[in-house]
Design a protein around this motif. Sequence first.
Motif, mmCIF file in Angstrom:
data_model
loop_
_atom_site.group_PDB
_atom_site.id
_atom_site.type_symbol
_atom_site.label_atom_id
_atom_site.label_comp_id
_atom_site.label_asym_id
_atom_site.label_seq_id
_atom_site.Cartn_x
_atom_site.Cartn_y
_atom_site.Cartn_z
ATOM 1 N N LEU A 135 48.450 56.447 45.555
ATOM 2 C CA LEU A 135 49.636 57.040 46.163
ATOM 3 C C LEU A 135 50.173 56.202 47.311
ATOM 4 N N ASP A 136 49.294 55.480 47.986
ATOM 5 C CA ASP A 136 49.691 54.698 49.150
ATOM 6 C C ASP A 136 50.189 53.310 48.780
ATOM 7 N N LEU A 137 50.106 52.967 47.516
ATOM 8 C CA LEU A 137 50.516 51.629 47.084
ATOM 9 C C LEU A 137 52.028 51.491 46.991
ATOM 10 N N ALA A 138 52.498 50.264 47.161
ATOM 11 C CA ALA A 138 53.884 49.938 46.864
ATOM 12 C C ALA A 138 54.103 50.064 45.354
ATOM 13 N N PRO A 139 55.338 50.309 44.909
ATOM 14 C CA PRO A 139 55.606 50.514 43.480
ATOM 15 C C PRO A 139 55.014 49.457 42.555
ATOM 16 N N VAL A 140 55.210 48.181 42.853
ATOM 17 C CA VAL A 140 54.693 47.156 41.948
ATOM 18 C C VAL A 140 53.171 47.148 41.942
ATOM 19 N N GLU A 141 52.551 47.485 43.072
ATOM 20 C CA GLU A 141 51.100 47.526 43.125
ATOM 21 C C GLU A 141 50.548 48.643 42.240
ATOM 22 N N ARG A 142 51.268 49.750 42.162
ATOM 23 C CA ARG A 142 50.837 50.838 41.269
ATOM 24 C C ARG A 142 50.815 50.367 39.816
ATOM 25 N N THR A 143 51.865 49.657 39.427
ATOM 26 C CA THR A 143 51.930 49.153 38.056
ATOM 27 C C THR A 143 50.809 48.158 37.789
ATOM 28 N N ASP A 144 50.532 47.303 38.762
ATOM 29 C CA ASP A 144 49.436 46.344 38.606
ATOM 30 C C ASP A 144 48.104 47.049 38.424
ATOM 31 N N LEU A 145 47.813 47.996 39.310
ATOM 32 C CA LEU A 145 46.541 48.707 39.220
ATOM 33 C C LEU A 145 46.442 49.488 37.922
ATOM 34 N N LYS B 52 40.691 45.562 49.126
ATOM 35 C CA LYS B 52 41.678 44.840 49.925
ATOM 36 C C LYS B 52 42.507 45.791 50.779
ATOM 37 N N GLY B 53 42.568 47.078 50.358
ATOM 38 C CA GLY B 53 43.299 48.070 51.134
ATOM 39 C C GLY B 53 44.750 47.703 51.333
ATOM 40 N N SER B 54 45.388 47.244 50.267
ATOM 41 C CA SER B 54 46.735 46.670 50.402
ATOM 42 C C SER B 54 47.828 47.701 50.583
ATOM 43 N N GLY B 55 47.603 48.930 50.178
ATOM 44 C CA GLY B 55 48.696 49.888 50.084
ATOM 45 C C GLY B 55 49.452 50.133 51.360
ATOM 46 N N SER B 56 48.751 50.238 52.494
ATOM 47 C CA SER B 56 49.430 50.574 53.740
ATOM 48 C C SER B 56 50.170 49.403 54.344
ATOM 49 N N LYS B 57 49.970 48.206 53.781
ATOM 50 C CA LYS B 57 50.543 47.012 54.393
ATOM 51 C C LYS B 57 51.781 46.497 53.683
ATOM 52 N N HIS B 58 51.922 46.803 52.418
ATOM 53 C CA HIS B 58 52.945 46.134 51.618
ATOM 54 C C HIS B 58 53.829 47.149 50.914
ATOM 55 N N ASP C 288 58.648 45.857 47.847
ATOM 56 C CA ASP C 288 58.394 45.209 46.560
ATOM 57 C C ASP C 288 58.854 43.758 46.522
ATOM 58 N N GLN C 289 59.759 43.369 47.398
ATOM 59 C CA GLN C 289 60.260 42.005 47.361
ATOM 60 C C GLN C 289 59.348 41.049 48.116
ATOM 61 N N ASN C 290 58.313 41.576 48.735
ATOM 62 C CA ASN C 290 57.368 40.755 49.467
ATOM 63 C C ASN C 290 56.410 40.103 48.477
ATOM 64 N N ASP C 291 56.394 38.773 48.438
ATOM 65 C CA ASP C 291 55.558 38.077 47.467
ATOM 66 C C ASP C 291 54.073 38.247 47.732
ATOM 67 N N GLU C 292 53.709 38.872 48.847
ATOM 68 C CA GLU C 292 52.296 39.112 49.107
ATOM 69 C C GLU C 292 51.677 40.033 48.063
ATOM 70 N N SER D 65 61.587 43.155 37.455
ATOM 71 C CA SER D 65 62.069 44.459 37.915
ATOM 72 C C SER D 65 61.427 44.854 39.241
ATOM 73 N N TRP D 66 60.240 44.320 39.523
ATOM 74 C CA TRP D 66 59.560 44.659 40.778
ATOM 75 C C TRP D 66 60.278 44.040 41.973
ATOM 76 N N ARG D 67 61.035 42.958 41.748
ATOM 77 C CA ARG D 67 61.748 42.320 42.851
ATOM 78 C C ARG D 67 63.093 42.986 43.135
ATOM 79 N N ASN D 68 63.767 43.451 42.072
ATOM 80 C CA ASN D 68 65.112 43.993 42.283
ATOM 81 C C ASN D 68 65.138 45.517 42.373
#
Length: 270
Positions: free
Chosen positions: A70-80, A164-170, A173-177, A252-255
């Motif tokens: 739930l805390d992930l950015a949209p593209v991170e959800r799709t990745d996971l 990595k606990g990435s969700g709260s940081k990113h 979606d346009q962030n290449d991190e 689509s994750w960028r736009n």
Amino acid sequence: TTTTTTETTIPRLIHMTWASKNFEGVSDEIKDAVSSWTEKNSQHKVKMWDDCEVHDFVKAEFPKFYDFFLDLAPVERTDLFRYLVLLRYGGTYTDIDTVCLKPIDEWDETGEAKLIIGLEANFPSVEFARRIGAPRQIQFCQWTLSSSPGHPILKSVSERIMLKGSGSKHKDDQNDEVMETSGPGVWTDQITEFLLSKDQTPKDVVDGKLVDDVLFLDIQAFGNTQLHSGSLPWNSTINVGHAFVHHLFMGSWRNKKRDWDLTKCLTSQV
């Protein structure tokens, strides 16, 4: 005697995901790409997961990941999701902006693979990769993956992402991190760790190789039409039969075409 929990075959099941079943905001080119998977794989069942189905799947099947999801950015959800759905059900996951060129049943000539991985990029140098914003010099593809259920590499990469606990940081979606936190960066690191445990390196598998039950495909299979990595155009006469999947790189994750509005999702009904 083996202790692995993987099955001996990869299920004839294709997973894709988009915000809604009606493909709102999707071009005709993407719709044709999606159709190619059915056309080339008539024996496979195709499952298109919408946002709420993905949400409910994670909540029901992987509760320990749910709050993190739930805390992930949209593209991170799709990745996971791609790692978790293959971990649970197996089959082939593919992004909707990919075209199937060769039937999945013909991808594994060894008949021994429980995980099939394509090479995404093989840049001339680390400096070149950094200059264009790529996370690794040799990079493994995750826009298309094929696996038996329960493969330990999928379990490990899912746990690696959560650690990595990435969700709260990113949240952007346009962030290449995000390529590092959940995409090809972390995926390539997980594959590299596996290879090193087998006294192999990414360089050892760039031409295609079976390592234990993991089949590595060369750049032409999934990563064709990328001149920077020496791959040929997908429709080159030389590449006929060698190109398995063509990625359209619609990004689509960028736009932000997919906003993952989970407020519309009901409680789990699996």
